[in-house]
Design a protein around this motif. Structure first.
Motif, short mmCIF file in Angstrom:
data_model
loop_
_atom_site.label_atom_id
_atom_site.label_comp_id
_atom_site.label_asym_id
_atom_site.label_seq_id
_atom_site.Cartn_x
_atom_site.Cartn_y
_atom_site.Cartn_z
N UNK A 1 4.59 -9.34 -4.42
CA UNK A 1 3.87 -8.26 -5.04
C UNK A 1 4.21 -7.03 -4.87
N UNK A 2 4.95 -6.72 -3.50
CA UNK A 2 5.57 -5.56 -3.34
C UNK A 2 6.67 -5.23 -4.04
N UNK A 3 7.72 -6.28 -4.22
CA UNK A 3 8.78 -6.03 -5.08
C UNK A 3 8.56 -5.66 -6.64
N UNK A 4 7.28 -6.16 -6.97
CA UNK A 4 6.68 -6.21 -8.28
C UNK A 4 6.46 -4.68 -8.59
N UNK A 5 5.85 -4.41 -7.74
CA UNK A 5 5.32 -2.93 -7.67
C UNK A 5 6.60 -1.87 -7.64
N UNK A 6 7.51 -2.10 -6.85
CA UNK A 6 8.57 -1.51 -6.73
C UNK A 6 9.26 -1.29 -8.18
N UNK B 1 18.96 0.30 -7.60
CA UNK B 1 17.95 -0.29 -7.21
C UNK B 1 17.13 -1.07 -8.17
N UNK B 2 17.17 -0.58 -9.37
CA UNK B 2 16.42 -1.34 -10.52
C UNK B 2 16.93 -2.63 -10.65
N UNK B 3 18.29 -2.78 -10.74
CA UNK B 3 19.04 -4.10 -11.01
C UNK B 3 18.85 -4.80 -9.96
N UNK B 4 18.83 -4.27 -8.78
CA UNK B 4 18.59 -5.32 -7.46
C UNK B 4 17.04 -5.79 -7.47
N UNK B 5 16.13 -4.90 -7.59
CA UNK B 5 14.74 -5.31 -7.97
C UNK B 5 14.52 -6.46 -9.12
N UNK B 6 15.04 -6.19 -10.29
CA UNK B 6 15.05 -6.88 -11.36
C UNK B 6 15.56 -8.35 -10.63
N UNK B 7 16.56 -8.43 -10.02
CA UNK B 7 17.12 -9.79 -9.62
C UNK B 7 16.25 -10.49 -8.75
N UNK C 1 0.81 -0.99 0.07
CA UNK C 1 -0.07 0.04 0.01
C UNK C 1 0.97 1.14 0.18
N UNK C 2 2.08 1.26 0.74
CA UNK C 2 2.94 2.48 0.84
C UNK C 2 3.52 2.70 -0.43
N UNK C 3 3.89 1.70 -1.24
CA UNK C 3 4.53 1.64 -2.66
C UNK C 3 3.39 2.42 -3.56
N UNK C 4 1.98 1.69 -3.64
CA UNK C 4 0.91 2.16 -4.33
C UNK C 4 0.94 3.84 -4.05
N UNK C 5 0.97 4.40 -2.82
CA UNK C 5 0.59 5.42 -2.58
C UNK C 5 1.74 6.42 -2.94
N UNK C 6 2.94 6.01 -2.83
CA UNK C 6 4.02 6.85 -3.42
C UNK C 6 3.91 6.92 -5.25
N UNK C 7 3.50 5.63 -5.67
CA UNK C 7 3.39 5.63 -7.20
C UNK C 7 2.32 6.50 -7.76
N UNK C 8 1.34 6.88 -6.81
CA UNK C 8 0.11 7.49 -7.23
C UNK C 8 0.58 9.10 -7.19
N UNK D 1 19.64 -5.18 -0.55
CA UNK D 1 18.88 -6.42 -0.34
C UNK D 1 18.00 -6.63 0.69
N UNK D 2 18.57 -5.88 2.12
CA UNK D 2 18.00 -5.97 3.44
C UNK D 2 16.46 -5.32 3.34
N UNK D 3 16.28 -4.52 2.17
CA UNK D 3 14.97 -3.84 2.11
C UNK D 3 14.11 -4.68 1.28
N UNK D 4 14.81 -5.35 0.22
CA UNK D 4 14.15 -6.09 -0.72
C UNK D 4 13.81 -7.58 -0.27
N UNK D 5 14.46 -8.41 0.25
CA UNK D 5 14.34 -9.78 0.50
C UNK D 5 13.09 -10.05 1.41
N UNK D 6 12.94 -9.10 2.10
CA UNK D 6 11.76 -9.65 3.22
C UNK D 6 10.30 -9.33 2.77
N UNK D 7 10.36 -8.43 1.60
CA UNK D 7 9.15 -8.09 1.05
C UNK D 7 8.40 -9.23 0.45
N UNK D 8 7.08 -8.81 0.45
CA UNK D 8 6.36 -9.91 -0.50
C UNK D 8 6.33 -9.70 -1.81
#
Length: 308
Positions: free
Chosen positions: A182-187, A219-225, A150-157, A173-180
């Motif tokens: 769908x959250x990583x996909x939204x980022x 950040x983009x490369x880490x998220x794609x990974x 929800x936070x990511x969606x509000x930021x994106x809006x 990775x410490x930010x990304x790895x614990x995420x669900x």
């Protein structure tokens, strides 16, 4: 090499501080943390000072100090008292007082209430949309994983470059790895829609722009990974090898610690040859830019040390 990178990092830090001027309470609150230990006696003194302030300016200063004494560990045992004071102050008829209390209050409460506080502040005009998005981005790593989407969606809006810059400035990775997932996909979608654009004047190379691009690409490369399993190096090299890529972006990434680390981990010249040549050509086309020339010289030097 270190001198040029240090100059770029310092300039980027100054740029980041300038960007945070839109939310002045953040800088004050950060400095307050350095001055005061978050213990019960200090908190009681600051609470009393807030009540005793004889001017709005003085009260706002004390509110900044009080917000900085709220800690996630609550080692002082005074977090509830701080939040209670901030709630009352955020309801003040003085818009300046209410605004100054809203920033630390939103960071001190739970995720759902923080959203409500920030949305109300935007609707009432206490905060702008960019400020709200920036606060959401700053809080993202501390939000429970079931609230992060929800936070990511509000930021994106909110079309806010500032919020994306805040989000990627400490991306790892410490930010990304614990995420669900769908959250990583939204980022990933958010980052794809918010590519960093350098100024149109090709001779302009700003440290702030360089820092933003390097952080965005990292950040983009880490998220794609994280989302698809695509290796970090593949994502970065695909960007750097694009013949249409602004050469300033090559310099920005390869001149940052992440770029230096990638060259070292890949360990061969060939994958970077085209990008380094384009960066070098750009630097030589701008003989008056000694900083860019020094930065590119350092990149070339690091590249030449790699095995052929």
């Amino acid at each position: 090499m270190k001198s040029a990178l240090a100059i770029l990092a310092i300039c980027a830090s100054l740029s980041a501080l300038a960007a945070s001027a839109a939310v002045p309470s953040q800088a004050v609150r950060a400095s307050a943390l350095l001055r005061l230990e978050a213990n019960a006696p200090n908190i009681e003194r600051v609470r009393a000072a807030v009540r005793a302030a004889v001017s709005e300016d003085e009260q706002i200063h004390q509110i900044h100090l009080l917000g900085g004494l709220h800690t996630r560990s609550n080692a002082s045992g005074m977090n509830d008292a701080i939040v209670g004071d901030l709630r009352a102050l955020a309801a003040s008829p003085s818009r300046r007082i209410a605004r100054s209390a809203t920033f630390p209050l939103a960071q001190a409460v739970g995720a759902e209430e923080a959203i409500e506080i920030l949305m109300r502040a935007r609707e009432s005009g206490l905060m702008g949309g960019e400020e709200v998005a920036g606060e959401l981005a700053r809080a993202l790593r501390f939000v429970p994983r079931d609230q992060q989407l929800r936070y990511v969606q509000l930021i994106a809006a909110e079309p806010s470059r500032y919020a994306v810059d805040v989000m990627v400035s400490s991306f790892d990775k410490r930010l990304l790895d614990p995420m669900l997932p769908e959250t990583r996909h939204a980022i990933g979608e958010l980052l794809r829609r918010t590519r960093v654009v350098f100024p149109q004047a090709i001779g302009s190379f700003g440290a702030g722009d360089a820092f933003r691009y390097a952080a965005w690409l990292h950040a983009s490369a880490l998220t794609a990974q994280s989302v698809s399993g695509r290796p970090y190096a593949d994502s970065v090299l695909a960007q750097l090898d694009d013949p249409q890529l602004d050469p300033r972006k090559i310099i920005a990434y390869l001149g940052m610690p992440e770029g230096q680390a990638l060259m070292s981990s890949v360990g061969r010249r060939a994958p970077f040859a085209g990008a380094v040549r384009r960066a070098d050509a750009y630097a030589h086309a701008l003989p008056g830019s000694l900083h860019v020339k020094k930065l590119v010289d350092d990149i070339v030097e690091a590249w030449l040390k790699l095995p052929a």
